[in-house]
Scaffold this motif. Structure first.
Motif, mmCIF file in Angstrom:
data_model
loop_
_atom_site.group_PDB
_atom_site.id
_atom_site.type_symbol
_atom_site.label_atom_id
_atom_site.label_comp_id
_atom_site.label_asym_id
_atom_site.label_seq_id
_atom_site.Cartn_x
_atom_site.Cartn_y
_atom_site.Cartn_z
ATOM 1 N N GLY A 61 0.792 -1.225 0.000
ATOM 2 C CA GLY A 61 0.000 0.000 0.000
ATOM 3 C C GLY A 61 0.823 1.272 0.000
ATOM 4 O O GLY A 61 0.361 2.322 0.472
ATOM 5 N N TYR A 62 2.049 1.201 -0.512
ATOM 6 C CA TYR A 62 2.891 2.390 -0.549
ATOM 7 C C TYR A 62 2.326 3.418 -1.531
ATOM 8 O O TYR A 62 1.701 3.062 -2.531
ATOM 9 C CB TYR A 62 4.308 2.048 -1.005
ATOM 10 C CG TYR A 62 5.071 1.088 -0.139
ATOM 11 C CD1 TYR A 62 4.829 0.989 1.233
ATOM 12 C CD2 TYR A 62 6.064 0.284 -0.678
ATOM 13 C CE1 TYR A 62 5.559 0.111 2.027
ATOM 14 C CE2 TYR A 62 6.801 -0.591 0.106
ATOM 15 C CZ TYR A 62 6.534 -0.685 1.456
ATOM 16 O OH TYR A 62 7.250 -1.551 2.238
ATOM 17 N N ARG A 63 2.591 4.665 -1.261
ATOM 18 C CA ARG A 63 2.293 5.727 -2.228
ATOM 19 C C ARG A 63 3.107 5.443 -3.484
ATOM 20 O O ARG A 63 4.291 5.130 -3.401
ATOM 21 C CB ARG A 63 2.653 7.088 -1.633
ATOM 22 C CG ARG A 63 2.455 8.267 -2.584
ATOM 23 C CD ARG A 63 2.617 9.578 -1.833
ATOM 24 N NE ARG A 63 3.975 9.756 -1.308
ATOM 25 C CZ ARG A 63 4.974 10.316 -2.007
ATOM 26 N NH1 ARG A 63 4.780 10.737 -3.250
ATOM 27 N NH2 ARG A 63 6.174 10.474 -1.448
ATOM 28 N N GLN A 118 14.225 10.644 -7.278
ATOM 29 C CA GLN A 118 14.328 10.699 -5.819
ATOM 30 C C GLN A 118 15.205 9.562 -5.278
ATOM 31 O O GLN A 118 15.869 9.722 -4.252
ATOM 32 C CB GLN A 118 12.930 10.619 -5.200
ATOM 33 C CG GLN A 118 12.044 11.810 -5.526
ATOM 34 C CD GLN A 118 10.643 11.646 -4.970
ATOM 35 O OE1 GLN A 118 10.353 10.749 -4.186
ATOM 36 N NE2 GLN A 118 9.737 12.528 -5.388
ATOM 37 N N TRP A 119 15.193 8.437 -5.967
ATOM 38 C CA TRP A 119 15.922 7.246 -5.506
ATOM 39 C C TRP A 119 17.418 7.336 -5.816
ATOM 40 O O TRP A 119 18.236 6.627 -5.239
ATOM 41 C CB TRP A 119 15.321 6.015 -6.181
ATOM 42 C CG TRP A 119 15.736 4.687 -5.618
ATOM 43 C CD1 TRP A 119 16.527 4.439 -4.528
ATOM 44 C CD2 TRP A 119 15.356 3.404 -6.143
ATOM 45 N NE1 TRP A 119 16.670 3.081 -4.346
ATOM 46 C CE2 TRP A 119 15.953 2.431 -5.308
ATOM 47 C CE3 TRP A 119 14.571 3.001 -7.215
ATOM 48 C CZ2 TRP A 119 15.796 1.064 -5.540
ATOM 49 C CZ3 TRP A 119 14.403 1.641 -7.438
ATOM 50 C CH2 TRP A 119 15.010 0.684 -6.615
ATOM 51 N N VAL A 120 17.797 8.205 -6.732
ATOM 52 C CA VAL A 120 19.140 8.194 -7.302
ATOM 53 C C VAL A 120 20.259 8.223 -6.254
ATOM 54 O O VAL A 120 21.299 7.574 -6.418
ATOM 55 C CB VAL A 120 19.309 9.358 -8.318
ATOM 56 C CG1 VAL A 120 19.231 10.711 -7.621
ATOM 57 C CG2 VAL A 120 20.602 9.226 -9.099
ATOM 58 N N THR A 121 20.041 8.923 -5.145
ATOM 59 C CA THR A 121 21.121 9.069 -4.163
ATOM 60 C C THR A 121 21.411 7.770 -3.403
ATOM 61 O O THR A 121 22.520 7.597 -2.886
ATOM 62 C CB THR A 121 20.789 10.175 -3.149
ATOM 63 O OG1 THR A 121 19.526 9.886 -2.548
ATOM 64 C CG2 THR A 121 20.721 11.539 -3.829
ATOM 65 N N THR A 122 20.433 6.877 -3.325
ATOM 66 C CA THR A 122 20.644 5.621 -2.584
ATOM 67 C C THR A 122 20.515 4.390 -3.467
ATOM 68 O O THR A 122 20.650 3.263 -2.980
ATOM 69 C CB THR A 122 19.630 5.501 -1.422
ATOM 70 O OG1 THR A 122 18.294 5.575 -1.949
ATOM 71 C CG2 THR A 122 19.836 6.621 -0.411
ATOM 72 N N MET A 128 5.000 -7.052 -3.388
ATOM 73 C CA MET A 128 5.949 -5.950 -3.211
ATOM 74 C C MET A 128 6.261 -5.282 -4.551
ATOM 75 O O MET A 128 6.722 -5.935 -5.484
ATOM 76 C CB MET A 128 7.241 -6.490 -2.589
ATOM 77 C CG MET A 128 8.303 -5.443 -2.312
ATOM 78 S SD MET A 128 9.737 -6.167 -1.455
ATOM 79 C CE MET A 128 10.409 -7.265 -2.716
ATOM 80 N N PRO A 129 6.046 -3.985 -4.643
ATOM 81 C CA PRO A 129 6.409 -3.262 -5.860
ATOM 82 C C PRO A 129 7.882 -2.870 -5.835
ATOM 83 O O PRO A 129 8.553 -2.995 -4.813
ATOM 84 C CB PRO A 129 5.535 -2.007 -5.780
ATOM 85 C CG PRO A 129 5.477 -1.729 -4.295
ATOM 86 C CD PRO A 129 5.444 -3.096 -3.634
ATOM 87 N N SER A 171 12.730 11.296 3.788
ATOM 88 C CA SER A 171 11.975 11.448 5.036
ATOM 89 C C SER A 171 11.706 10.112 5.712
ATOM 90 O O SER A 171 11.089 10.057 6.774
ATOM 91 C CB SER A 171 10.645 12.149 4.752
ATOM 92 O OG SER A 171 9.816 11.333 3.931
ATOM 93 N N GLY A 172 12.167 9.022 5.072
ATOM 94 C CA GLY A 172 11.965 7.694 5.651
ATOM 95 C C GLY A 172 10.711 6.984 5.179
ATOM 96 O O GLY A 172 10.411 5.881 5.637
ATOM 97 N N GLU A 173 9.992 7.587 4.232
ATOM 98 C CA GLU A 173 8.756 6.985 3.723
ATOM 99 C C GLU A 173 9.061 5.989 2.609
ATOM 100 O O GLU A 173 9.787 6.317 1.668
ATOM 101 C CB GLU A 173 7.836 8.075 3.165
ATOM 102 C CG GLU A 173 6.564 7.517 2.527
ATOM 103 C CD GLU A 173 5.833 8.531 1.640
ATOM 104 O OE1 GLU A 173 4.710 8.223 1.214
ATOM 105 O OE2 GLU A 173 6.403 9.614 1.377
ATOM 106 N N PRO A 174 8.507 4.774 2.672
ATOM 107 C CA PRO A 174 8.646 3.853 1.536
ATOM 108 C C PRO A 174 7.778 4.360 0.381
ATOM 109 O O PRO A 174 6.586 4.632 0.576
ATOM 110 C CB PRO A 174 8.117 2.521 2.077
ATOM 111 C CG PRO A 174 7.966 2.698 3.556
ATOM 112 C CD PRO A 174 7.762 4.162 3.786
ATOM 113 N N VAL A 175 8.365 4.501 -0.775
ATOM 114 C CA VAL A 175 7.645 5.006 -1.946
ATOM 115 C C VAL A 175 7.775 3.994 -3.076
ATOM 116 O O VAL A 175 8.878 3.529 -3.382
ATOM 117 C CB VAL A 175 8.200 6.376 -2.401
ATOM 118 C CG1 VAL A 175 7.459 6.874 -3.632
ATOM 119 C CG2 VAL A 175 8.119 7.391 -1.273
#
Length: 233
Positions: A11-13, A23-27, A161-162, A169-173
């Motif tokens: 149910g992630y955004r 947004q993911w690029v840094t990690t 799992m997508p 901010s620690g939110e799973p997206v």
């Protein structure tokens, strides 16, 4: 058609591909495991990597696949990605001769110019596989290979799992995720004229559990797949 929404247990955004990878690029490099894709590429027996003169790396991201190809002796690699931020990382990595911002299904690259068309972990972001296989066919020269590493549909369904990342901010997206059965890949590839010459499936094994111990309940489940297609004369 199988819909991811019917299996979603998180149910992630969910955001679109360009937004998500920007947004993911840094990690990204810290969270994508080689066991998912590189390990499968290493196991393939059909491709003669060091004989490839010119490769098209579709959805090249941060350049992980391009870097691996360079290490295997591929002479020239051109990369395409939808996300400028990922391309910047790939540029700094230096594995590609040229990089382009474009969709993997409409690259703008030269027709019939490549010995190898390769894509890793992008198929779940495509709503329809046919445009990808069609574009790969257009790019491929006679006798060329198309290699696609996919997030296995079974694993997406079994885990609900997508493709996702953790935001600053620690939110799973989640990033737009589609389920494509193995039969959809085969049907789409054959329809475009490709001949399937090798397929490998990677499972959750000890190597995986060393980095994902919570996946013990998924031991021996297929988690990724590699398809190798040839364009015959």
């Amino acid at each position: 058609m199988v819909r991811f929404a019917d299996f979603d247990s998180r149910g992630y955004r969910m955001v679109d591909v360009r937004t998500g990878y920007a947004q993911w690029v840094t990690t990204y490099e810290d969270t994508v495991e080689d066991a998912m894709d590189v390990a499968l590429l290493e196991e393939l027996t059909v491709p003669s990597w060091n004989a490839v003169r010119r490769a098209a790396d579709l959805g090249c991201g941060t350049g992980r696949t391009g870097d691996w190809l360079r290490g295997k002796g591929v002479a020239s690699i051109e990369g395409v990605d939808l996300t400028p931020e990922m391309l910047e990382v790939a540029k700094s990595r230096g594995a590609h001769d040229r990089l382009f911002e474009a969709d993997a299904t409409a690259t703008g690259l030269d027709s019939g110019a490549y010995d190898l068309v390769i894509a890793s972990l992008i198929d779940e972001h495509l709503s329809d596989l046919r445009p990808f296989y069609g574009e790969a066919w257009r790019l491929a020269g006679p006798g060329a290979l198309c290699v696609l590493v996919a997030f296995h549909p079974h694993f997406i369904m079994a885990t609900g799992m997508p493709t996702h990342f953790t935001s600053g901010s620690g939110e799973p997206v989640a990033i737009t995720t589609n389920i494509h059965l193995v039969s959809e890949h085969v049907t789409a590839g054959l329809r475009e004229g490709w001949r399937l010459v090798e397929i490998r499936e990677g499972t959750v094994d000890d190597r995986w559990l060393a980095v994902k111990p919570k996946w013990e309940r998924f031991r021996n489940h297929p988690v990724s797949a590699a398809f190798v297609w040839r364009k015959h004369h």
